[in-house]
Enzyme design. Structure first.
Site, PDB file in Angstrom:
ATOM      1  N   LYS A 121      -1.203   5.634  -1.060  1.00  0.00           N
ATOM      2  CA  LYS A 121      -1.923   4.896  -2.108  1.00  0.00           C
ATOM      3  C   LYS A 121      -3.234   5.573  -2.495  1.00  0.00           C
ATOM      4  O   LYS A 121      -3.534   5.745  -3.680  1.00  0.00           O
ATOM      5  CB  LYS A 121      -2.221   3.475  -1.640  1.00  0.00           C
ATOM      6  CG  LYS A 121      -1.012   2.596  -1.418  1.00  0.00           C
ATOM      7  CD  LYS A 121      -1.403   1.184  -1.057  1.00  0.00           C
ATOM      8  CE  LYS A 121      -2.025   1.056   0.323  1.00  0.00           C
ATOM      9  NZ  LYS A 121      -1.085   1.330   1.419  1.00  0.00           N
ATOM     10  N   THR A 122      -4.026   5.925  -1.497  1.00  0.00           N
ATOM     11  CA  THR A 122      -5.349   6.487  -1.776  1.00  0.00           C
ATOM     12  C   THR A 122      -5.234   7.800  -2.524  1.00  0.00           C
ATOM     13  O   THR A 122      -5.944   8.047  -3.509  1.00  0.00           O
ATOM     14  CB  THR A 122      -6.136   6.677  -0.467  1.00  0.00           C
ATOM     15  OG1 THR A 122      -6.340   5.397   0.141  1.00  0.00           O
ATOM     16  CG2 THR A 122      -7.482   7.339  -0.718  1.00  0.00           C
ATOM     17  N   GLU A 165      -6.276   0.860  -6.063  1.00  0.00           N
ATOM     18  CA  GLU A 165      -5.378   0.857  -4.916  1.00  0.00           C
ATOM     19  C   GLU A 165      -5.003  -0.588  -4.615  1.00  0.00           C
ATOM     20  O   GLU A 165      -5.869  -1.470  -4.566  1.00  0.00           O
ATOM     21  CB  GLU A 165      -6.111   1.487  -3.730  1.00  0.00           C
ATOM     22  CG  GLU A 165      -5.243   1.806  -2.551  1.00  0.00           C
ATOM     23  CD  GLU A 165      -5.964   2.685  -1.547  1.00  0.00           C
ATOM     24  OE1 GLU A 165      -5.701   2.513  -0.347  1.00  0.00           O
ATOM     25  OE2 GLU A 165      -6.783   3.529  -1.955  1.00  0.00           O
TER      26      GLU A 165
END
Length: 464
Positions: A121-122, A165
């Site tokens: 995600k990051t 995110e």
């Protein structure tokens, strides 16, 4: 006061303001004109970056830190009920707002892209933020890690796109209503909140169901959990689904990933045309993240070729295979990986860049519950390293679980034939690793806890 500050959020107080998610929301509110305050258990570079924006940051938790005119108290799921600031807010009737609700309020009036998945995600959020900024779209963004300096995890932009995110760990991503949702993968994790993989799937289904009518889901065509999710959400009305990956039928198909040291060259088939672009970080999984970012950017209206070129501007985010330095011919790299799939992916990426040197790992397990459920798989992943040092479990928000220690991982790694050493004394690690490493080796500090602090100490010991 800027009209873009949500009601009741003009004088917010954040408990745990130094955390990656909390600090980002605080930063955006401060940039929009809110008078932000908060507290954290320890001082940090992130706290200093917030103070530079005019944010009041208290160190330690005390009811006296909550200002009399605070309009809301923002918390994450990690904040316990007995926190004195939280108790004071409830006693005084100050509204308590979960971090996800605060972020959702910041997205109002924008075109949100929400990036979800058990892993990646990051990185993917960062890739989109960097690329869209390079294209002049001036997006707002909230990321779970710093791009290049403390406090660079979030920004209020003047454009209409908001990249965020979306955290599945506590189901808080159900709060968002994105125009574009990305799901990179779906795997069992966060065992304190999910009892089964079926519960994880149901949670992701709920998230996808929140996509705005006429919006887009960008989803992996390769990962089994994501493929299962796609089959479950195909009948959602008004949802456009774009699959990405190496699978033959993917809408954006990855034809080739060509590793080039610490970068990769990626060729995709898009709308019947081949397109090749550079990803400035190593590893197949990062290349696939970039393709998901490409598809999401196209869905929001960015020109495909311009976006592909802009993705090369992304050079990494802190703790995601971040080079910390080199000493005595040994490179030290920091990895946030803490789930077996992430561990294996990062180790494979580094193996490809090692050029004959050995890969040595200092691994710190993250959470007792995760170690209980996935410790054997973590040990297996460490078999991809030439040698590993395993620290005690980093508890984060959890209390110890009887019988669950890092020995679960060490025993599994040894059973798999791995060269692994258990070390409970963090102060001994730098000397231990410096004695193991030889010129040409790569050392990874790996985990989501404070193992990252050992990188500079290892470099100093190697240099001496």
């Amino acid at each position: 006061m800027s009209p873009s500050v949500p009601p009741t959020m003009d004088r917010p107080h954040f408990i745990g303001i130094g955390g990656a998610g909390m600090s980002g929301i605080a930063k955006i509110l401060a940039q929009r004109g809110a008078r932000v305050a908060g507290s954290d258990s320890r001082d940090s570079e992130t706290a200093a970056a917030l103070r530079a924006l005019g944010v009041t940051v208290h160190i330690g938790h005390d009811a006296a830190h909550l200002a009399q005119d605070a309009t809301a108290v923002v918390v994450s799921s990690a904040i316990r009920a007995e926190n004195p600031e939280l108790a004071a807010a409830r006693e005084r009737g100050v509204p308590v707002v979960h971090r996800s609700d605060a972020l959702a309020a910041l997205m109002d009036g924008t075109r949100p892209i929400a990036v979800a998945g058990t892993h990646g995600k990051t990185t993917t959020t960062s890739m989109l933020a960097v690329a869209l900024t390079a294209l002049g779209l001036d997006p707002s963004y909230a990321i779970g890690g710093d791009l290049d300096e403390p406090g660079s995890n979030a920004r209020h932009g003047e454009g209409d796109v908001f990249v965020a995110e979306a955290d599945e760990s506590d189901r808080s991503f159900h709060t968002y209503a994105p125009e574009v949702a990305i799901v990179l993968n779906v795997e069992l994790d966060h065992h304190a909140n999910y009892a089964s993989l079926e519960e994880i799937h149901e949670s992701f289904e709920t998230f996808v169901g929140k996509v705005r009518p006429g919006g887009t889901l960008v989803v992996s065509a390769d990962q089994a959990g994501a493929v299962e999710l796609t089959s479950r959400v195909r009948d959602i009305g008004g949802l456009r689904i774009v699959t990405v990956g190496e699978a033959e039928g993917a809408d954006v198909r990855v034809v080739k990933i060509n590793p080039r040291g610490l970068t990769s060259e990626v060729t995709v088939l898009l709308d019947g045309r081949m397109m090749t672009f550079t990803v400035s970080v190593p590893g197949r999984h990062y290349a696939l993240n970039a393709v998901a970012a490409l598809a999401a950017g196209i869905a929001i209206g960015a020109p495909a070729r311009n976006l592909a070129s802009a993705l090369a501007n992304y050079t990494g985010v802190k703790r995601r295979l971040q080079l910390k330095g080199e000493a005595a011919g040994v490179q030290v790299i920091d990895s946030y990986a803490h789930h077996p799939t992430e561990m294996a992916a990062d180790l494979e990426a580094i193996r490809g860049a090692a050029e004959g040197g050995r890969v040595l790992v200092v691994f710190q397990p993250h959470l007792f519950s995760r170690t209980r459920e996935l410790g054997v798989e973590m040990g297996g992943a460490l078999g991809l390293a030439d040698a590993s040092v395993v620290l005690d479990i980093y508890p984060a928000r959890e209390d110890p679980i009887p019988g669950v220690t890092s020995a679960v991982i060490v025993d599994a790694a040894r059973a798999a034939g791995a060269d692994v050493t258990a070390e409970s004394d963090r102060d001994a690690v730098a000397g231990l690793v410096a004695g193991m490493a030889k010129p040409g080796d790569l050392v990874l500090t790996m985990g989501a806890g404070d193992v990252t602090d050992l990188g500079p100490r290892i470099l100093a010991r190697l240099g001496s």
